[in-house]
Design a protein around this motif. Structure first.
Motif, PDB file in Angstrom:
ATOM      1  N   GLU A   1       0.827  -1.205   0.000  1.00  0.00           N
ATOM      2  CA  GLU A   1       0.000   0.000   0.000  1.00  0.00           C
ATOM      3  C   GLU A   1       0.861   1.256   0.000  1.00  0.00           C
ATOM      4  N   LEU A   2       1.909   1.259   0.813  1.00  0.00           N
ATOM      5  CA  LEU A   2       2.746   2.448   0.906  1.00  0.00           C
ATOM      6  C   LEU A   2       3.578   2.651  -0.361  1.00  0.00           C
ATOM      7  N   HIS A   3       3.962   1.564  -1.005  1.00  0.00           N
ATOM      8  CA  HIS A   3       4.675   1.710  -2.283  1.00  0.00           C
ATOM      9  C   HIS A   3       3.813   2.467  -3.285  1.00  0.00           C
ATOM     10  N   LEU A   4       2.554   2.088  -3.401  1.00  0.00           N
ATOM     11  CA  LEU A   4       1.679   2.739  -4.379  1.00  0.00           C
ATOM     12  C   LEU A   4       1.497   4.219  -4.056  1.00  0.00           C
ATOM     13  N   ALA A   5       1.200   4.526  -2.792  1.00  0.00           N
ATOM     14  CA  ALA A   5       0.972   5.918  -2.421  1.00  0.00           C
ATOM     15  C   ALA A   5       2.274   6.711  -2.419  1.00  0.00           C
ATOM     16  N   GLY A   6       3.343   6.112  -1.912  1.00  0.00           N
ATOM     17  CA  GLY A   6       4.605   6.833  -1.801  1.00  0.00           C
ATOM     18  C   GLY A   6       5.252   7.114  -3.135  1.00  0.00           C
ATOM     19  N   TYR A   7       5.174   6.152  -4.041  1.00  0.00           N
ATOM     20  CA  TYR A   7       5.789   6.387  -5.353  1.00  0.00           C
ATOM     21  C   TYR A   7       5.136   7.564  -6.059  1.00  0.00           C
ATOM     22  N   ARG A   8       3.819   7.657  -5.960  1.00  0.00           N
ATOM     23  CA  ARG A   8       3.129   8.759  -6.635  1.00  0.00           C
ATOM     24  C   ARG A   8       3.583  10.108  -6.088  1.00  0.00           C
ATOM     25  N   GLY A   9       4.034  10.129  -4.833  1.00  0.00           N
ATOM     26  CA  GLY A   9       4.474  11.385  -4.241  1.00  0.00           C
ATOM     27  C   GLY A   9       5.863  11.818  -4.652  1.00  0.00           C
ATOM     28  N   CYS A  10       6.605  10.964  -5.354  1.00  0.00           N
ATOM     29  CA  CYS A  10       7.978  11.343  -5.706  1.00  0.00           C
ATOM     30  C   CYS A  10       8.321  11.152  -7.179  1.00  0.00           C
ATOM     31  N   ARG A  11       7.471  10.532  -7.951  1.00  0.00           N
ATOM     32  CA  ARG A  11       7.818  10.208  -9.330  1.00  0.00           C
ATOM     33  C   ARG A  11       8.118  11.467 -10.138  1.00  0.00           C
ATOM     34  N   ARG A  12       9.113  11.331 -10.993  1.00  0.00           N
ATOM     35  CA  ARG A  12       9.566  12.377 -11.919  1.00  0.00           C
ATOM     36  C   ARG A  12      10.111  13.619 -11.229  1.00  0.00           C
ATOM     37  N   ASN A  13      10.221  13.596  -9.907  1.00  0.00           N
ATOM     38  CA  ASN A  13      10.643  14.768  -9.157  1.00  0.00           C
ATOM     39  C   ASN A  13      12.159  14.745  -8.973  1.00  0.00           C
ATOM     40  N   PRO A  14      12.898  15.666  -9.602  1.00  0.00           N
ATOM     41  CA  PRO A  14      14.364  15.631  -9.498  1.00  0.00           C
ATOM     42  C   PRO A  14      14.869  15.727  -8.060  1.00  0.00           C
TER      43      PRO A  14
ATOM     44  N   GLY B   1       9.253  -2.473 -12.201  1.00  0.00           N
ATOM     45  CA  GLY B   1      10.429  -1.631 -12.019  1.00  0.00           C
ATOM     46  C   GLY B   1      10.881  -0.996 -13.328  1.00  0.00           C
ATOM     47  N   LEU B   2      10.923  -1.787 -14.402  1.00  0.00           N
ATOM     48  CA  LEU B   2      11.300  -1.235 -15.709  1.00  0.00           C
ATOM     49  C   LEU B   2      10.282  -0.203 -16.182  1.00  0.00           C
ATOM     50  N   GLU B   3       9.026  -0.440 -15.870  1.00  0.00           N
ATOM     51  CA  GLU B   3       7.977   0.517 -16.245  1.00  0.00           C
ATOM     52  C   GLU B   3       8.181   1.839 -15.502  1.00  0.00           C
ATOM     53  N   LEU B   4       8.488   1.758 -14.202  1.00  0.00           N
ATOM     54  CA  LEU B   4       8.719   2.972 -13.417  1.00  0.00           C
ATOM     55  C   LEU B   4      10.005   3.663 -13.843  1.00  0.00           C
ATOM     56  N   LEU B   5      10.995   2.886 -14.224  1.00  0.00           N
ATOM     57  CA  LEU B   5      12.241   3.481 -14.714  1.00  0.00           C
ATOM     58  C   LEU B   5      11.972   4.309 -15.972  1.00  0.00           C
ATOM     59  N   ALA B   6      11.160   3.768 -16.871  1.00  0.00           N
ATOM     60  CA  ALA B   6      10.829   4.508 -18.096  1.00  0.00           C
ATOM     61  C   ALA B   6      10.088   5.794 -17.759  1.00  0.00           C
ATOM     62  N   GLU B   7       9.228   5.732 -16.751  1.00  0.00           N
ATOM     63  CA  GLU B   7       8.457   6.919 -16.376  1.00  0.00           C
ATOM     64  C   GLU B   7       9.356   7.998 -15.780  1.00  0.00           C
ATOM     65  N   ASN B   8      10.500   7.605 -15.232  1.00  0.00           N
ATOM     66  CA  ASN B   8      11.409   8.546 -14.577  1.00  0.00           C
ATOM     67  C   ASN B   8      12.702   8.758 -15.360  1.00  0.00           C
ATOM     68  N   ARG B   9      12.636   8.536 -16.649  1.00  0.00           N
ATOM     69  CA  ARG B   9      13.840   8.693 -17.468  1.00  0.00           C
ATOM     70  C   ARG B   9      14.405  10.110 -17.366  1.00  0.00           C
ATOM     71  N   ASN B  10      13.553  11.087 -17.116  1.00  0.00           N
ATOM     72  CA  ASN B  10      14.023  12.478 -17.015  1.00  0.00           C
ATOM     73  C   ASN B  10      15.059  12.661 -15.917  1.00  0.00           C
ATOM     74  N   LEU B  11      15.049  11.779 -14.905  1.00  0.00           N
ATOM     75  CA  LEU B  11      15.958  11.956 -13.770  1.00  0.00           C
ATOM     76  C   LEU B  11      17.412  11.725 -14.143  1.00  0.00           C
ATOM     77  N   PHE B  12      17.669  11.013 -15.223  1.00  0.00           N
ATOM     78  CA  PHE B  12      19.059  10.839 -15.644  1.00  0.00           C
ATOM     79  C   PHE B  12      19.693  12.174 -16.014  1.00  0.00           C
ATOM     80  N   ASP B  13      18.913  13.113 -16.505  1.00  0.00           N
ATOM     81  CA  ASP B  13      19.438  14.402 -16.958  1.00  0.00           C
ATOM     82  C   ASP B  13      19.152  15.551 -16.003  1.00  0.00           C
ATOM     83  N   GLU B  14      18.041  15.468 -15.272  1.00  0.00           N
ATOM     84  CA  GLU B  14      17.574  16.650 -14.542  1.00  0.00           C
ATOM     85  C   GLU B  14      18.048  16.709 -13.097  1.00  0.00           C
TER      86      GLU B  14
END
Length: 1000
Positions: A230-243, A265-278
């Motif tokens: 439960e916390l993974h689902l709620a917690g991830y949404r609070g930090c995704r794509r956030n540099p 995990g690979l799906e979430l990695l794709a969603e956060n690809r911006n973090l490699f640069d930002e």
């Protein structure tokens, strides 16, 4: 920024507008421009405000190198002109010493001596200003924890001190204390410390998302698996794509890797690809990269190193290639920090993360559980291994003859043979057998085209199916096979009929198609029995489809007549497949005619025949129909048993003996009837994944939409959001290639889930975007009215009443084209209440304007109901005169008009009470009571009536100080409800009465 501010008022307005933007490059660049603009004014205070905004943008935009530079300018201004800093600005300045300390820790190029010098300056300035030193010791502890030296002493010096107004928020300090115990290996103590944050009792801008990311693995290690999910689902949404929370994202990736959720995990990695640069913070980048490497290492160890992975932009990565790149970068960063710190702590902690073994083989994190095989690029479909009893021959001639023999029986293994033959024929070196039994190549090509046509039909591509069947018919004629040609043309007629739209048009097309089919059948001579039986089955099917669309009694007998012909012929010639197919169609016809018991009797007889005589592959489809009949007869348990057995049996056969996704959806429906919604949800998501694997994407996304709405209805908000995030990230959906209305439905459900999850900002943004897009739906103004109305309510909840009024006006305009009386009236009443509640008397005029709009809509609804009732009365009168009245088939809700009037009167009462117009409120509430009427013993609206009485008593007794009549009203209501047995509803009324008596 379009134009630079021309004065300080414009500057402050621009700073306020920028403060509402999310952290990221746009906000940061604007803040930089505003500092440049502020430097042009003679007043230094606006520059202080602009510099504070810029430092905040750098801090939360993950640019730690720039934050200390801006703070140095602020500190110089404070040293030179301390009087410029009022109490608020002074507070912000001293608070941000901690920001600088944190920024310097994140930069390995800053020497340890520099970090200690900064801490010394912070201590000296705090002492000089007379401030408590707990914040200083907090920063000293964080440096000790980072380097790994003297942590116990540093912790005690910080944690034992009393908090001050400059201390970090309670949630952040809780996280720090919990992480200290976590590092010491005490999971239970860490989790106990974390509980207020994990439970949502303490929070801030970065919490609980930060604490959640650290707590995931301790929760697993201590057996709290469901809480971790439960916390993974709620917690991830609070930090995704956030540099600024890249490290938290990395820990969620690690969590996926260690729980058998590598595909997620690979799906979430794709969603956060911006973090490699930002991510400009080396420490955050190291934290993120280590989490990425844990995931990629796990995927590679499972033998999927060649899977695509989302890495640094600019090139295509595989899992193995990206892992090597990430390892190099992360190792270098860790070494740089350890060199700066003079310890091996950073590298040791990184190695410990990489050396962790999986904690669970498989944890179902989301409703859309996927494996690494599911995310692999689609490969050319290989023929599934046939059942041993029908092994595919090695000889080409034998293979062709076997395929035709199986096809003649309608055997499901036919598809495997055609698939293999299609591959062989397409090869450049293909040589057709010189065998009279096999026939010419054109005959085989016709066979393969016929199979392709069937596959197109199974995907509901009826135009393609019709064209392919016609093409196959022409080839069969070239090959001297008129019987095959006739069957293909008959099947093409069926496919063409499927394309017709509208019940009347479809019925006409089916009637004509049947007449053509009969002529085709009668004009084709020399048909072998299995082909003639197929034509008879096609004739019956066309008429059965017509009955399905018209439900006309006159169309029932013709279907049974055709089925009698089919059954007699197939029985005489022992065409087993067509005997059972005809019996199945007979049962369906009984069901369409409304005689479910007769349909069930037919199905039971057919099942007995199939189990004794075969063909076995007809059992799944027959059980599926029996289950649907059982649902119609309200025996959900029997239906569930049939669907489950059909699904089990269907797995034993290749090809499409029955659609497994349909069976799974049927199972879900049975589960809902049995009160097992969670199981229903699992079946729906499995049905959707089955459709995806069969490349039926529209069907899949429709089923996902249903699953998402069910999960939201069940209160599984985070599950709903996670499911929709995953679906909306599908390449064709993200690229806008899916049907735009279906995509909008998915987004609408997600927006509603965000609202249910109290993420009002994100929900409002999504609703506003959908409202703007749906404004162009000229063919569907009703949907726009609904979306705009919901958007208006959300804007009202956010206090943006000007924008809410605009959205409400859009909804009203669309409603005029496609009425949505109840939905729009509900939204307008809610808006009125929100504005009066938030703004009091000042908001009363605007709130009453909303209620006036709702009143006009209630009038429209009443007129529409009256017109509908008059029309139905006329239809029934005409039918009665003709002796054809059908009782129970007509009727318009008689409660909608009055219910809107009642709700409107009640809302007038609430709105006027919020606006302190108490006399008007009392009159409206008394009207609402009169419209409702006193409830009877069986009425389920007793609670609504009681609440209306209670609010009337509040207005009359508390606000207007008319205690006696209020008590009379309340006591009478309590007596009435008690006599009816509605004792629960009396408690609020009795409590209010007691309060009024105490105040007398």
């Amino acid at each position: 920024m379009p134009t630079a501010p021309q004065n300080t008022d414009e500057l402050y307005q621009a700073l306020q507008a920028n403060d509402e933007r999310p952290y990221g490059r746009t906000r940061t660049v604007t803040a930089e421009e505003l500092v440049d603009a502020a430097e042009q004014f003679e007043e230094p205070v606006p520059l202080i405000h602009a510099l504070l905004e810029l430092q905040e943008a750098y801090t939360y935009g993950s640019e730690p190198r720039k934050s200390p530079v801006v703070f140095a300018r602020l500190l110089n201004l404070f040293d030179e002109q301390p009087d410029l800093f009022d109490e608020r600005l002074r507070y912000m300045l001293f608070w941000r010493f901690k920001w600088v300390s944190n920024a310097l820790r994140q930069l390995p190029e800053i020497p340890l001596t520099g970090l200690n010098q900064w801490l010394t300056e912070m201590r000296e300035r705090y002492e000089k200003a007379g401030l408590g030193l707990q914040p200083y010791y907090g920063e000293a502890y964080q440096l000790a924890a980072h380097t790994g030296e003297d942590t116990t002493l540093a912790y005690e010096l910080w944690a034992a001190r009393t908090r001050t107004r400059f201390s970090d928020c309670e949630a952040c300090e809780i996280c720090r204390r919990a992480c200290h115990h976590l590092t010491a290996g005490d999971d239970e103590r860490a989790l106990a410390v974390w509980e207020p944050v994990l439970a949502g009792k303490e929070s801030c801008q970065e919490e609980p998302a930060r604490s959640v990311s650290y707590a995931l693995l301790p929760l697993l290690r201590t057996g709290r698996v469901e809480r971790a999910r439960e916390l993974h689902l709620a917690g991830y949404r609070g930090c995704r794509r956030n540099p600024s929370m890249a490290g938290e994202v990395g820990r969620h990736l690690e969590f996926c890797a260690l729980t058998g959720n590598e595909a997620r995990g690979l799906e979430l990695l794709a969603e956060n690809r911006n973090l490699f640069d930002e991510v400009d913070s080396p420490l955050e980048q190291l934290d993120f990269l280590t989490g990425v490497e844990v995931l990629l290492q796990r995927v590679e160890s499972l033998g999927h190193g060649e899977l695509p992975a989302a890495g640094h932009p600019g090139r295509t990565w595989t899992v193995s290639g990206l892992r090597a790149e990430v390892r190099t970068r992360a190792d270098d960063l860790a070494a740089r920090f350890d060199t700066r710190n003079g310890t091996t702590t950073v590298t040791d902690r990184r190695r410990a993360r990489l050396d962790r073994a999986p904690l669970l083989d498989a944890l179902e994190l989301t409703l859309r559980t996927r494996s690494l095989d599911d995310v692999a690029p689609a490969a050319p479909a290989a023929a599934p291994a046939p059942r041993a009893a029908e092994a595919v021959p090695e000889s080409l001639s034998e293979l062709i003859l076997r395929a035709r023999a199986l096809d003649e029986k309608g055997h499901p293994d036919t598809r495997a043979c055609w698939t293999r033959l299609r591959t062989l024929v397409a090869a450049p070196d293909y040589t057709h057998p010189d065998d009279p039994a096999v026939g010419p190549l054109v005959l085989l090509r016709a066979d393969l085209l016929s199979d392709e046509a069937s596959q197109a039909g199974e995907k509901d591509d009826h135009a393609e199916a019709a064209a392919l069947h016609e093409e196959a018919a022409a080839l069969y004629e070239d090959a001297g096979e008129p019987g095959h040609a006739a069957v293909e043309r008959g099947t093409a007629l069926l496919a063409e009929a499927e394309r017709a739209e509208g019940a009347e048009a479809k019925a006409a097309v089916l009637t004509d198609a049947h007449a053509t089919m009969v002529r085709l059948h009668e004009s084709t001579t020399g048909l072998p029995p299995y082909q003639e039986a197929r034509l008879l089955r096609l004739r019956a099917t066309l008429l059965g489809m017509r009955l399905q669309w018209t439900r006309s009694e006159e169309h029932i007998a013709p279907v049974f007549a055709e089925l009698d012909l089919l059954h007699t012929f197939a029985t005489r010639h022992d065409v087993a497949g067509q005997i059972s197919g005809g019996l199945l169609l007979r049962a369906t016809t009984h069901a369409l005619a409304g005689d479910l018991p007769a349909a069930l009797a037919e199905i039971d007889a057919l099942l007995e025949r199939l189990r004794s005589q075969g063909p076995d592959w007809h059992l799944p489809r027959t059980l599926g129909l029996r289950g649907r009949l059982q649902l119609g007869l309200q025996d959900a348990q029997a239906a569930y048993t049939d669907f489950a057995e059909a699904l089990r049996l269907s797995g034993q056969w290749q090809g499409d003996t029955i659609d497994p996704s349909r069976l799974l959806a049927d199972l879900a429906e049975a589960c809902m009837h049995l009160g097992r919604p969670d199981e229903a949800l699992r079946h729906l998501t499995r049905a959707a994944e089955t459709d995806l694997r069969r490349d039926r994407r529209i069907d899949a996304f429709c089923t996902y939409s249903n699953a998402a709405r069910l999960s939201l209805d069940l209160g599984r908000v985070e599950d709903c959001i996670a499911l929709l995030d995953s679906v909306l990230a599908e390449p064709d959906v993200a690229a806008g290639e899916l049907d735009d209305r279906l995509t909008a439905q998915l987004r609408l459900t997600r927006a509603r889930a965000l609202r249910a999850g109290e993420d009002l900002k994100a929900a409002t943004a999504e609703f506003a975007a959908l409202a703007a897009e749906s404004a162009d739906w000229d063919d569907d103004p009703g949907s726009h009215a609904m979306i705009a109305a919901e958007t208006a309510v959300l804007l009202g909840e956010s206090g943006e009443f000007d924008r809410a009024r605009e959205a409400a006006d859009q909804a009203i305009a669309a409603h005029r084209l496609a009425p949505r009386h109840e939905q729009l009236s509900n939204s307008l009443r809610e808006l009125a209440c929100l504005q009066a509640q938030q703004q009091g008397p000042d908001g009363l005029p605007a709130a009453l304007a909303y209620l006036a709009d709702a009143g006009r809509i209630a009038d429209e609804a009443r007129i529409a109901d009256e017109a509908g009732e008059a029309r139905i009365a006329d239809e029934n009168r005409i039918a009665d005169e003709a002796g054809e009245a059908e009782h129970g088939t007509h009727g318009v809700s008689e409660t909608r008009g009055p219910s809107l009037d009642t709700a409107l009167a009640y809302e007038y009462g609430r709105v006027n009470a919020y606006g302190r117009a108490y006399e008007d409120a009392l009159a409206a509430l008394e009207k609402a009571q009169a419209l409702l009427g006193e409830p009877g013993p069986e009425d389920d609206w007793a609670g609504q009536w009681a609440e209306c009485v209670r609010l009337t008593g509040v207005v009359e007794g508390l606000y207007l100080k008319r205690t006696a009549p209020a008590l009379t009203r309340l006591d009478a209501a309590v007596s009435h409800l008690t006599a009816l047995g509605h004792e629960e509803e009396t408690a609020p009324l009795a409590s209010l009465a007691a309060r009024l008596r105490d105040e007398e």
